[in-house]
Scaffold this active site. Structure first.
Site, mmCIF file in Angstrom:
data_model
loop_
_atom_site.group_PDB
_atom_site.id
_atom_site.type_symbol
_atom_site.label_atom_id
_atom_site.label_comp_id
_atom_site.label_asym_id
_atom_site.label_seq_id
_atom_site.Cartn_x
_atom_site.Cartn_y
_atom_site.Cartn_z
ATOM 1 N N HIS A 19 -0.847 5.209 4.505
ATOM 2 C CA HIS A 19 -2.214 4.905 4.065
ATOM 3 C C HIS A 19 -2.087 4.272 2.688
ATOM 4 C CE1 HIS A 19 -6.331 5.198 2.669
ATOM 5 N NE2 HIS A 19 -5.843 5.715 1.562
ATOM 6 N N CYS A 87 -6.636 0.679 7.047
ATOM 7 C CA CYS A 87 -6.676 0.664 5.583
ATOM 8 C C CYS A 87 -5.678 -0.323 4.985
ATOM 9 C CB CYS A 87 -6.404 2.070 5.046
ATOM 10 S SG CYS A 87 -4.842 2.772 5.606
#
Length: 560
Positions: A19, A87
């Site tokens: 992430h 993301c």
């Protein structure tokens, strides 16, 4: 875990399932159910394991804001895709806009690496079909609507891990090669499962399946403790932790402690009422009040929260059954210090200091003349706090503090101050008050009263309360109180008792331990303040209510 499991599952080693976010202008921006922001390293994803310096940007902040506004329709909860639009794709676009360079390819290309494996080639079409089905059925339950390009960007503070949003189960298909979303979620959940996860209980879980909000409200009000799991059958992390939740329910459920499950794909209205923005989300209630709330399939935290709640339920304090005529120790309601103020005098004081420190800020000076809080935009908040930051003398801050006392009662300006200007507020007002710099004479004590009222008003919103609780690990509020009550100024003493009252009323676990450990000293201090004569109407009542709160359910206070 990715490094350990990837050889067996994928036939190749990958270092991590990443992430990413971008830290710029003092904030961290990332994609999580919309374009989100938070203080660096304080997002729901935790502390980063790696930080990469992308360089220095020449892009001004307002231009970056416009860029995010234009980008926001492309990054919403409805178009998230675990492989093709996540993301890392957002971070890559932002990096290229800010510095003209992409993020490392090993991060962006991870989905392609996965799809090139035998398992990836098998699961890829299934995941695509699953994501298309989810998007086609999408009704934005959680408030993150798709936006037109000219709308305000969907910024969210502290949004949790993006997951495919819960949707109704699709109709059974005749094609034999299609997989039900819940089957895929369960399979992915098992693949992502923690080592050592507990198996599903062999007996039926005592957790109550919630069918409507009235039912859930009734359970919360009727029981000492309630644990709620907001989940969806299409969510892999939800399916992974579901057996663990069932085991906890089997272990801890009793006549006072209930466990509930809310399928957000079915009971959408309950999800909306509880403002569920990601799943799984767990809510912990004690005595009808929300005690804790967190997102993510974190077995360790869930176990800790349940054990804490079970301990509280089991060791119910005898004070709990006492019924008071006037005093209500369970009522979580702030006593707002809007107070009496002379608006013309405050505006005059502000303009006098503004002529010295904000002479080039015409928009700010025009706003000060009207002091219309409904018209206080983010740029005006920025200018106002910059105005405070430029002041050199303590006494120049009286008019500013008087205004801030009212400004922080408005949610959006208060949130802007907390997110972007907290350090200015600390350095210019809060720390001088805590260090005793404002106790020295009557004029400085007038400023001290205003600072104490600002702090009390910050208790109005959870996000501002949490900032106060985080100062010195909860010790700031108690130390501030102890440092200001040496005065005989009744206005300072009343404001100080307001502060202590709210500190105990809303105390988190750390602050409550501090207050309980210093109960005798604090009560003696409050009693001492009542010996001073005061013309304030609620002076003695507030002191007595503060003592009552400190005594109530206190296991350590010898004064009992």
């Amino acid at each position: 875990m990715a490094r350990q499991l990837s050889p067996a599952l994928l036939g190749k080693t990958i270092e991590g399932i990443w992430h990413t976010g971008v830290v710029v202008y003092g904030m961290e921006y990332y994609f999580g159910g919309g374009i989100c922001y938070d203080f660096p390293k304080r997002t729901p994803y935790g502390t980063p394991v790696q930080e990469l310096d992308l360089g220095i940007t020449e892009i001004p902040k307002d231009v970056f804001d416009d860029f995010l506004r234009d980008l926001s329709p492309s990054f919403t909860d409805t178009n998230y895709h675990v492989l093709k639009h996540n993301c890392n794709h957002f971070t890559n676009e932002v990096a290229q806009f800010l510095v003209g360079e992409p993020i490392p390819s090993y991060i962006v290309n991870l989905p392609e690496d996965f799809l090139s494996t035998p398992l990836g080639s098998t699961l890829g079409p299934i995941i695509d079909a699953f994501m298309v089905g989810i998007q086609q059925q999408s009704n934005p339950v959680f408030g993150n609507q798709r936006q037109a390009p000219n709308q305000t960007p969907t910024y969210h503070q502290s949004q949790p891990n993006p997951q495919p949003q819960p949707q109704p189960q699709p109709q059974p298909q005749s094609q034999s090669n299609q997989m039900d979303p819940s089957q895929l979620a369960s399979m992915l959940g098992n693949m992502m499962g923690n080592q050592g996860s507990q198996p599903a209980s062999s007996t039926q879980s005592p957790a109550i399946e919630v069918s409507n909000n009235a039912q859930l409200d009734g359970i919360i009000k009727a029981n000492m403790g309630t644990v709620i799991d907001f989940w969806s059958p299409t969510c892999p992390p939800c399916m992974r932790i579901k057996p663990f939740f069932a085991n906890l329910a089997s272990q801890f459920s009793n006549e006072k402690l209930k466990f509930c499950t809310v399928n957000t794909a079915v009971v959408r209205d309950v999800a909306q009422i509880h403002n569920i923005t990601a799943i799984p989300t767990f809510e912990i209630y004690f005595q009808g009040e929300l005690m804790s709330r967190f997102q993510g399939a974190d077995q360790t935290r869930l176990s800790m929260e349940v054990e804490t709640l079970a301990s509280l339920v089991q060791s119910q304090h005898p004070h709990f059954d006492i019924h008071f005529k006037e005093f209500d120790p369970h009522k979580r309601e702030t006593i707002i210090n809007a107070g009496q103020t002379s608006k013309p005098a405050m505006i005059k004081a502000l303009l006098a200091v503004a002529s010295k420190y904000a002479d080039n800020k015409e928009a700010l000076k025009n706003w000060i003349q009207t002091f219309d809080l409904s018209q206080m935009t983010n740029p005006l908040v920025d200018d106002f706090l910059d105005f405070l930051n430029n002041t050199k003398l303590l006494m120049e801050r009286i008019g500013i503090a008087d205004a801030l006392r009212l400004i922080v009662l408005e949610k959006e300006p208060c949130e802007r101050i907390i997110l972007k200007h907290w350090k200015i507020l600390e350095e210019k007002l809060l720390i001088p008050a805590r260090n005793g710099e404002l106790n020295q004479d009557l004029k400085k004590q007038n400023l001290l009263v205003l600072v104490l009222r600002i702090i009390v008003n910050l208790f109005k919103f959870p996000f501002s309360r949490n900032m106060l609780f985080g100062m010195e690990n909860g010790k700031f509020l108690v130390c501030l109180y102890q440092n200001v009550i040496s005065t005989t100024n009744s206005k300072v003493l009343l404001a100080a008792n307001h502060l202590l009252y709210h500190s105990r009323l809303f105390a988190n676990e750390d602050l409550l331990k501090i207050i309980h450990s210093q109960s005798d000293q604090l009560i003696n201090a409050v009693i001492k303040t009542t010996k001073e004569e005061s013309k304030e109407n609620d002076y003695e009542y507030r002191a007595l209510a503060t003592i009552g709160l400190i005594l109530f359910e206190n296991p350590h206070c010898s004064m009992l």
